[in-house]
Design a protein around this motif. Sequence first.
Motif, PDB file in Angstrom:
ATOM      1  N   ALA A 155     -24.956   1.174 -55.513  1.00  0.00           N
ATOM      2  CA  ALA A 155     -23.557   1.174 -55.959  1.00  0.00           C
ATOM      3  C   ALA A 155     -22.979  -0.237 -56.043  1.00  0.00           C
ATOM      4  CB  ALA A 155     -22.709   2.043 -55.024  1.00  0.00           C
ATOM      5  N   GLY A 156     -23.799  -1.179 -56.463  1.00  0.00           N
ATOM      6  CA  GLY A 156     -23.336  -2.551 -56.604  1.00  0.00           C
ATOM      7  C   GLY A 156     -23.435  -3.394 -55.352  1.00  0.00           C
ATOM      8  N   PHE A 157     -23.827  -2.788 -54.231  1.00  0.00           N
ATOM      9  CA  PHE A 157     -24.019  -3.526 -52.979  1.00  0.00           C
ATOM     10  C   PHE A 157     -25.485  -3.949 -52.876  1.00  0.00           C
ATOM     11  CE2 PHE A 157     -20.425  -0.730 -52.078  1.00  0.00           C
ATOM     12  CZ  PHE A 157     -19.539  -1.570 -51.414  1.00  0.00           C
ATOM     13  N   LYS A 158     -25.731  -5.225 -52.756  1.00  0.00           N
ATOM     14  CA  LYS A 158     -27.107  -5.698 -52.603  1.00  0.00           C
ATOM     15  C   LYS A 158     -27.647  -5.349 -51.217  1.00  0.00           C
ATOM     16  CE  LYS A 158     -26.769  -9.548 -55.861  1.00  0.00           C
ATOM     17  NZ  LYS A 158     -26.838 -11.029 -56.039  1.00  0.00           N
ATOM     18  N   VAL A 159     -28.918  -4.967 -51.176  1.00  0.00           N
ATOM     19  CA  VAL A 159     -29.578  -4.652 -49.911  1.00  0.00           C
ATOM     20  C   VAL A 159     -30.000  -5.952 -49.236  1.00  0.00           C
ATOM     21  CG1 VAL A 159     -31.573  -3.547 -48.837  1.00  0.00           C
ATOM     22  CG2 VAL A 159     -30.384  -2.403 -50.724  1.00  0.00           C
ATOM     23  N   GLU A 160     -29.588  -6.106 -47.967  1.00  0.00           N
ATOM     24  CA  GLU A 160     -29.952  -7.302 -47.200  1.00  0.00           C
ATOM     25  C   GLU A 160     -31.093  -7.040 -46.220  1.00  0.00           C
ATOM     26  OE1 GLU A 160     -25.682  -9.668 -47.289  1.00  0.00           O
ATOM     27  OE2 GLU A 160     -26.280  -8.634 -45.450  1.00  0.00           O
ATOM     28  N   LYS A 161     -31.137  -5.809 -45.676  1.00  0.00           N
ATOM     29  CA  LYS A 161     -32.208  -5.440 -44.748  1.00  0.00           C
ATOM     30  C   LYS A 161     -32.637  -4.010 -45.031  1.00  0.00           C
ATOM     31  CE  LYS A 161     -30.252  -8.218 -40.956  1.00  0.00           C
ATOM     32  NZ  LYS A 161     -29.698  -8.153 -39.571  1.00  0.00           N
ATOM     33  N   VAL A 162     -33.929  -3.762 -44.908  1.00  0.00           N
ATOM     34  CA  VAL A 162     -34.475  -2.410 -45.037  1.00  0.00           C
ATOM     35  C   VAL A 162     -35.133  -2.050 -43.712  1.00  0.00           C
ATOM     36  CG1 VAL A 162     -36.054  -0.894 -46.267  1.00  0.00           C
ATOM     37  CG2 VAL A 162     -34.874  -2.721 -47.509  1.00  0.00           C
ATOM     38  N   GLU A 163     -34.650  -0.994 -43.067  1.00  0.00           N
ATOM     39  CA  GLU A 163     -35.188  -0.572 -41.778  1.00  0.00           C
ATOM     40  C   GLU A 163     -35.969   0.732 -41.954  1.00  0.00           C
ATOM     41  OE1 GLU A 163     -31.892  -2.648 -38.846  1.00  0.00           O
ATOM     42  OE2 GLU A 163     -31.759  -0.483 -39.197  1.00  0.00           O
ATOM     43  N   ASN A 164     -37.279   0.632 -41.788  1.00  0.00           N
ATOM     44  CA  ASN A 164     -38.167   1.786 -41.903  1.00  0.00           C
ATOM     45  C   ASN A 164     -38.564   2.208 -40.488  1.00  0.00           C
ATOM     46  OD1 ASN A 164     -40.291   3.601 -42.256  1.00  0.00           O
ATOM     47  ND2 ASN A 164     -41.150   2.488 -43.999  1.00  0.00           N
ATOM     48  N   TYR A 165     -37.932   3.260 -39.990  1.00  0.00           N
ATOM     49  CA  TYR A 165     -38.151   3.657 -38.605  1.00  0.00           C
ATOM     50  C   TYR A 165     -39.466   4.414 -38.426  1.00  0.00           C
ATOM     51  CZ  TYR A 165     -33.456   2.093 -37.560  1.00  0.00           C
ATOM     52  OH  TYR A 165     -32.341   1.307 -37.392  1.00  0.00           O
ATOM     53  N   LEU A 166     -40.084   4.842 -39.528  1.00  0.00           N
ATOM     54  CA  LEU A 166     -41.376   5.503 -39.413  1.00  0.00           C
ATOM     55  C   LEU A 166     -42.486   4.492 -39.137  1.00  0.00           C
ATOM     56  CD1 LEU A 166     -42.489   8.395 -39.561  1.00  0.00           C
ATOM     57  CD2 LEU A 166     -43.050   7.971 -41.963  1.00  0.00           C
ATOM     58  N   THR A 167     -42.366   3.307 -39.745  1.00  0.00           N
ATOM     59  CA  THR A 167     -43.352   2.243 -39.497  1.00  0.00           C
ATOM     60  C   THR A 167     -42.894   1.268 -38.424  1.00  0.00           C
ATOM     61  OG1 THR A 167     -42.410   0.803 -41.214  1.00  0.00           O
ATOM     62  CG2 THR A 167     -44.110   2.368 -41.899  1.00  0.00           C
ATOM     63  N   GLY A 168     -41.599   1.339 -38.051  1.00  0.00           N
ATOM     64  CA  GLY A 168     -41.072   0.425 -37.043  1.00  0.00           C
ATOM     65  C   GLY A 168     -40.881  -0.983 -37.571  1.00  0.00           C
ATOM     66  N   GLU A 169     -40.585  -1.115 -38.876  1.00  0.00           N
ATOM     67  CA  GLU A 169     -40.438  -2.436 -39.481  1.00  0.00           C
ATOM     68  C   GLU A 169     -39.071  -2.622 -40.117  1.00  0.00           C
ATOM     69  OE1 GLU A 169     -45.002  -3.521 -40.800  1.00  0.00           O
ATOM     70  OE2 GLU A 169     -43.714  -2.442 -42.224  1.00  0.00           O
ATOM     71  N   ARG A 170     -38.544  -3.816 -39.960  1.00  0.00           N
ATOM     72  CA  ARG A 170     -37.297  -4.230 -40.599  1.00  0.00           C
ATOM     73  C   ARG A 170     -37.601  -5.388 -41.553  1.00  0.00           C
ATOM     74  NH1 ARG A 170     -34.802  -5.608 -36.399  1.00  0.00           N
ATOM     75  NH2 ARG A 170     -33.566  -3.706 -36.089  1.00  0.00           N
TER      76      ARG A 170
ATOM     77  N   LEU B 102     -36.236  -8.300 -43.871  1.00  0.00           N
ATOM     78  CA  LEU B 102     -35.102  -9.148 -44.213  1.00  0.00           C
ATOM     79  C   LEU B 102     -35.332  -9.648 -45.637  1.00  0.00           C
ATOM     80  CD1 LEU B 102     -35.221  -9.050 -41.077  1.00  0.00           C
ATOM     81  CD2 LEU B 102     -34.184 -11.316 -41.069  1.00  0.00           C
ATOM     82  N   VAL B 103     -34.559  -9.118 -46.574  1.00  0.00           N
ATOM     83  CA  VAL B 103     -34.841  -9.303 -47.991  1.00  0.00           C
ATOM     84  C   VAL B 103     -34.753 -10.767 -48.401  1.00  0.00           C
ATOM     85  CG1 VAL B 103     -34.143  -8.685 -50.328  1.00  0.00           C
ATOM     86  CG2 VAL B 103     -34.087  -6.956 -48.514  1.00  0.00           C
ATOM     87  N   LYS B 104     -33.646 -11.448 -48.100  1.00  0.00           N
ATOM     88  CA  LYS B 104     -33.463 -12.841 -48.526  1.00  0.00           C
ATOM     89  C   LYS B 104     -34.506 -13.760 -47.911  1.00  0.00           C
ATOM     90  CE  LYS B 104     -28.471 -12.775 -49.459  1.00  0.00           C
ATOM     91  NZ  LYS B 104     -27.146 -13.336 -49.045  1.00  0.00           N
ATOM     92  N   GLU B 105     -34.801 -13.556 -46.667  1.00  0.00           N
ATOM     93  CA  GLU B 105     -35.741 -14.417 -45.954  1.00  0.00           C
ATOM     94  C   GLU B 105     -37.197 -14.040 -46.225  1.00  0.00           C
ATOM     95  OE1 GLU B 105     -33.275 -12.773 -44.706  1.00  0.00           O
ATOM     96  OE2 GLU B 105     -31.887 -14.133 -43.683  1.00  0.00           O
ATOM     97  N   ASP B 106     -37.396 -12.843 -46.844  1.00  0.00           N
ATOM     98  CA  ASP B 106     -38.747 -12.331 -47.091  1.00  0.00           C
ATOM     99  C   ASP B 106     -39.544 -12.308 -45.790  1.00  0.00           C
ATOM    100  OD1 ASP B 106     -40.792 -11.266 -48.581  1.00  0.00           O
ATOM    101  OD2 ASP B 106     -41.638 -13.211 -49.129  1.00  0.00           O
ATOM    102  N   MET B 107     -38.904 -11.752 -44.762  1.00  0.00           N
ATOM    103  CA  MET B 107     -39.517 -11.671 -43.436  1.00  0.00           C
ATOM    104  C   MET B 107     -39.551 -10.222 -42.970  1.00  0.00           C
ATOM    105  SD  MET B 107     -37.719 -14.845 -41.424  1.00  0.00           S
ATOM    106  CE  MET B 107     -38.246 -14.147 -39.848  1.00  0.00           C
TER     107      MET B 107
END
Length: 577
Positions: free
Chosen positions: A488-503, A505-510
């Motif tokens: 909805a026009g909001f850029k994603v900054e972090k993706v938290e996948n709780y099934l894999t236990g990984e976060r 960080l989109v901008k930092e590519d970390m």
Amino acid sequence: MNSWQQVYQKWNTFQNLDLSLKATLDDLKTNNRALEDAFYKELTFGTGGMRGVLGPGINRMNIYTVRKAVNGLANYLLVNRVNVKDRGVVIAYDSRYMSKEFAVEAAKVLGYYGIHTHVFESLRPTPLLSFSVRYFGSVAGVMITASHNPPEYNGFKVYNETGAQIIPEEAEKIIASIKDTTDELSVPYLELEQLVARRLITWVGKEVDNAYVERLAQISIMDQMTLNQEKGLKIVYTPLHGTGRDLVTRGLAQLHFPNVHIVEEQAVPDPGFSTVESPNPEEHQAFSRAIALGKQVNADILLGTDPDADRLGVAVKQKDGEYQVLTGNQLGSLLLDYILKKNDPVVYQNARMIKTVVTTELGRAIANSYNVETIDTLTGFKYIGDKIQQFASTGETFVFGYEESYGYLISSFVREKDAIQAAVMATEMASYWQQQGKTLFDVLDELYEKYGYYLEGLSSLTLKGKEGGQQITNIMEAIREQPFKEIAGFKVEKVENYLTGERVLVKEDMVEEISLPRENMMKFMLEQNAWVCLRPSGTEPKIKCYFGVKGNSSEDSKQKLADLQKKMEEILAGIID
């Protein structure tokens, strides 16, 4: 013959099948769709227990699926706990269809293994079951309830020796033990008369209630003079045909709130919940009769507890005389602010507030202002209860815990969300602010003005049956495989996948590790302090989508939330199609 048909035939030809279940099977014999849904899989035992529609079949709640679950629990306890037979298990039940019958069936199976049970002689709230496990020093507790689900449901929740719901590690072992029971129709048990004769069952009366009410008085943070005064606050309370009436009214009476008006037609336990569409205080229609009585008696505050009294809803009279229901996030934030404002700051040195990852960030902002650390857990109060238990060894102090779905805990003498504690504290809080000339909505506006206009929402998509379960799986897999880059026009900054236990960080590519248990859930942290979270329900055939925003004004927040909700509903509909 399909596998479900083989299971159906086993049940249908079982000579000793319960007569009422046999009659239902006879009625369904030409309805292949209904029969398949009842027999195509076993009723899921999740991280806290199981919940399902009543009826015959391995995918239904009935005496045989309950016996199988208890058989697995008994064998788990005997291997993993000490002095199990003498310490025993506490069993409580609410007002739903078959609740007492299932409680007795649980005692009969446990009794076969020589495990003593404390069974309440009449219906009781879930938080009292949590309290009673530690009161008796038992190895476990069982609560027969489907909480706020529709009338055709019942459920079976398991509590560990701390009084908290079992956590995933415990659940995995119990599930494995349940699977070792291959035939639910032949689980061994004793008859009730045998339990009594062998002194393997104790019927519990008011003893535990009285001990709980004594502890309940101690959560008040009023000064002694105010505590002893009769308060003028006018209260309407509805138990929504459930278990809360006795303890809520006793709790209010001992804090000298005399003006309590009960919605009498909803005070009678009724498994059909005949006066409401749903016995869920999260849904505003549940307050319709309380609102009518509130207007009649000019009440200041309305309280509603769900059938097993672990969730509380509150409505507040506005200046125009109309009542507005607080959201779970709003009431939790108000309670947190009141508790921190009124408590001795000395306790804040190692104080911790606990909330779930889908609960409002307003709570964190409030806690930060008092130098109280916030701890996030996965969705489900079992994780809050487990975290409290850990504090015994870390030296941290629990001050408050809550989740967006109307669950709150003020004092850790219970290790489960407790609508009785919350009802008493919400009433005390409303009385305090009334003395300052303010309603709870006045105070809420002040919190927004101070910390920001936080607003949250929830959309649920119900997908029933075998087909629906696969659709939910497909949705989550599609989103994990191709995470959103913007919503909805909001850029994603972090993706938290709780099934894999990984976060990520989109901008930092970390990539960071999420230090929480694994769960089938995805959360997207967006720019401008917005977020979206998707999670299949553990107790209903639903996928839930949570939203949160922080705006510059009430109108700004409402618009942002509406944009997010509309876009996510479009995305989910597109995946299903």
